[in-house]
Design a protein around this motif. Structure first.
Motif, PDB file in Angstrom:
ATOM      1  N   ASP A 130      -9.596 -11.577  -0.497  1.00 41.33           N
ATOM      2  CA  ASP A 130      -9.323 -10.220  -0.801  1.00 41.33           C
ATOM      3  C   ASP A 130      -7.908 -10.238  -1.203  1.00 41.33           C
ATOM      4  O   ASP A 130      -7.134 -11.202  -0.713  1.00 41.33           O
ATOM      5  CB  ASP A 130      -9.667  -9.708   0.366  1.00 41.33           C
ATOM      6  CG  ASP A 130      -9.190  -8.146   0.255  1.00 41.33           C
ATOM      7  OD1 ASP A 130      -9.147  -7.662  -0.795  1.00 41.33           O
ATOM      8  OD2 ASP A 130      -9.534  -7.306   1.248  1.00 41.33           O
TER       9      ASP A 130
ATOM     10  N   LYS B   2      -5.623  -8.580  -0.184  1.00 39.32           N
ATOM     11  CA  LYS B   2      -4.914  -8.238   1.051  1.00 39.32           C
ATOM     12  C   LYS B   2      -4.516  -9.540   1.935  1.00 39.32           C
ATOM     13  O   LYS B   2      -3.764  -9.448   2.601  1.00 39.32           O
ATOM     14  CB  LYS B   2      -5.226  -7.152   1.922  1.00 39.32           C
ATOM     15  CG  LYS B   2      -5.522  -5.853   1.282  1.00 39.32           C
ATOM     16  CD  LYS B   2      -6.190  -4.854   2.036  1.00 39.32           C
ATOM     17  CE  LYS B   2      -6.287  -3.507   1.230  1.00 39.32           C
ATOM     18  NZ  LYS B   2      -7.178  -2.742   2.360  1.00 39.32           N
ATOM     19  N   SER B   3      -5.229 -10.704   1.662  1.00 40.99           N
ATOM     20  CA  SER B   3      -5.005 -11.836   2.482  1.00 40.99           C
ATOM     21  C   SER B   3      -3.644 -12.514   2.257  1.00 40.99           C
ATOM     22  O   SER B   3      -3.328 -12.423   1.134  1.00 40.99           O
ATOM     23  CB  SER B   3      -6.145 -12.733   2.391  1.00 40.99           C
ATOM     24  OG  SER B   3      -6.257 -13.265   0.894  1.00 40.99           O
TER      25      SER B   3
ATOM     26  N   TYR C 285      -3.461 -15.425  -0.557  1.00 41.01           N
ATOM     27  CA  TYR C 285      -4.455 -15.000  -1.736  1.00 41.01           C
ATOM     28  C   TYR C 285      -3.904 -15.797  -3.024  1.00 41.01           C
ATOM     29  O   TYR C 285      -4.509 -16.350  -3.631  1.00 41.01           O
ATOM     30  CB  TYR C 285      -4.156 -13.694  -2.143  1.00 41.01           C
ATOM     31  CG  TYR C 285      -4.863 -13.125  -3.162  1.00 41.01           C
ATOM     32  CD1 TYR C 285      -6.518 -13.008  -3.389  1.00 41.01           C
ATOM     33  CD2 TYR C 285      -4.110 -12.949  -4.553  1.00 41.01           C
ATOM     34  CE1 TYR C 285      -6.857 -12.726  -4.449  1.00 41.01           C
ATOM     35  CE2 TYR C 285      -4.794 -12.389  -5.674  1.00 41.01           C
ATOM     36  CZ  TYR C 285      -6.082 -12.191  -5.589  1.00 41.01           C
ATOM     37  OH  TYR C 285      -6.905 -12.135  -6.763  1.00 41.01           O
TER      38      TYR C 285
ATOM     39  N   PRO D 215     -11.279  -2.845  -4.510  1.00 40.72           N
ATOM     40  CA  PRO D 215     -10.085  -2.172  -3.894  1.00 40.72           C
ATOM     41  C   PRO D 215     -10.799  -0.811  -3.444  1.00 40.72           C
ATOM     42  O   PRO D 215     -11.706  -0.433  -4.014  1.00 40.72           O
ATOM     43  CB  PRO D 215      -9.029  -2.115  -4.773  1.00 40.72           C
ATOM     44  CG  PRO D 215      -9.461  -3.070  -5.883  1.00 40.72           C
ATOM     45  CD  PRO D 215     -11.047  -3.238  -5.687  1.00 40.72           C
TER      46      PRO D 215
END
Length: 191
Positions: free
Chosen positions: A35, A37-38, A41, A61
């Protein structure tokens, strides 16, 4: 001059070949789909970047604009979405009700029937304007992005649950009510 040009050509080809071989040997492993958001990334720089689609899916998203969906029970048939659409992909036909026909989930009174509510997703440019002007928020963008059809006509979604027979019955009821009102008005004018 010719020898210098030939040497530059070989040097450029060698750089390209080295880069290709580097990617070839790094492609033995796949990148893990992560993701956005990780925190790690951007840490994965090597490996196959292609998503193996049916087995792997990219995270979608929350604010993505993909497929339109309409909760027709919450629609007051105000026609604002069709008016603001820059590509005219929304087609609405409304029939005025003879009385209030119910309420939406936010408490708005419904006074129009949606005889036709079609969205042609082949024309849609996914701008999201229709979702912002909707007073009852019945039209939304879903996170479904993988709808594919062999015929373009299958991309027209029909959201109205009214049959043609029901629509004709509602039109006749409206005409009868208007005729009654007109007759009452004429009778009042004669007195």
């Amino acid at each position: 001059m010719v020898l210098k040009t030939a040497f530059k050509g070989l040097q450029t080809s060698w750089k390209g070949l080295v880069l290709t071989l580097k990617h070839f040997f790094e492609a033995r492993k796949s990148k893990v789909v992560a993701d956005v958001k990780s925190p790690n990334y951007f840490d994965q720089q090597n490996g196959i970047a292609t998503v193996q689609y049916p087995r792997q899916e990219l995270p979608v998203p929350e604010v993505g604009r993909y497929q339109l969906d309409v909760v027709i029970d919450d629609c007051i048939v105000c026609d604002l979405c069709a008016k603001i659409c820059p590509v005219d992909c929304i087609e609405i036909e409304s029939i005025k009700a003879t009385e209030a026909i119910g309420k939406t989930s936010d408490g708005s009174v419904k006074r129009l029937y949606a005889a036709k509510f079609d969205i042609d997703m082949a024309k849609c440019m996914f701008c999201g304007l229709c979702t912002t002007v909707c007073p009852t928020e019945c039209i939304t963008m879903t996170n479904g992005y993988d709808r594919s059809f062999s015929l373009v006509t299958d991309l027209t979604y029909h959201f109205s649950d009214m049959t043609e027979e029901e629509a004709e019955l509602r039109r006749e009821e409206l005409e009868a009510q208007l005729a009654e009102r007109k007759a009452a008005k004429e009778a009042a004018m004669k007195k």
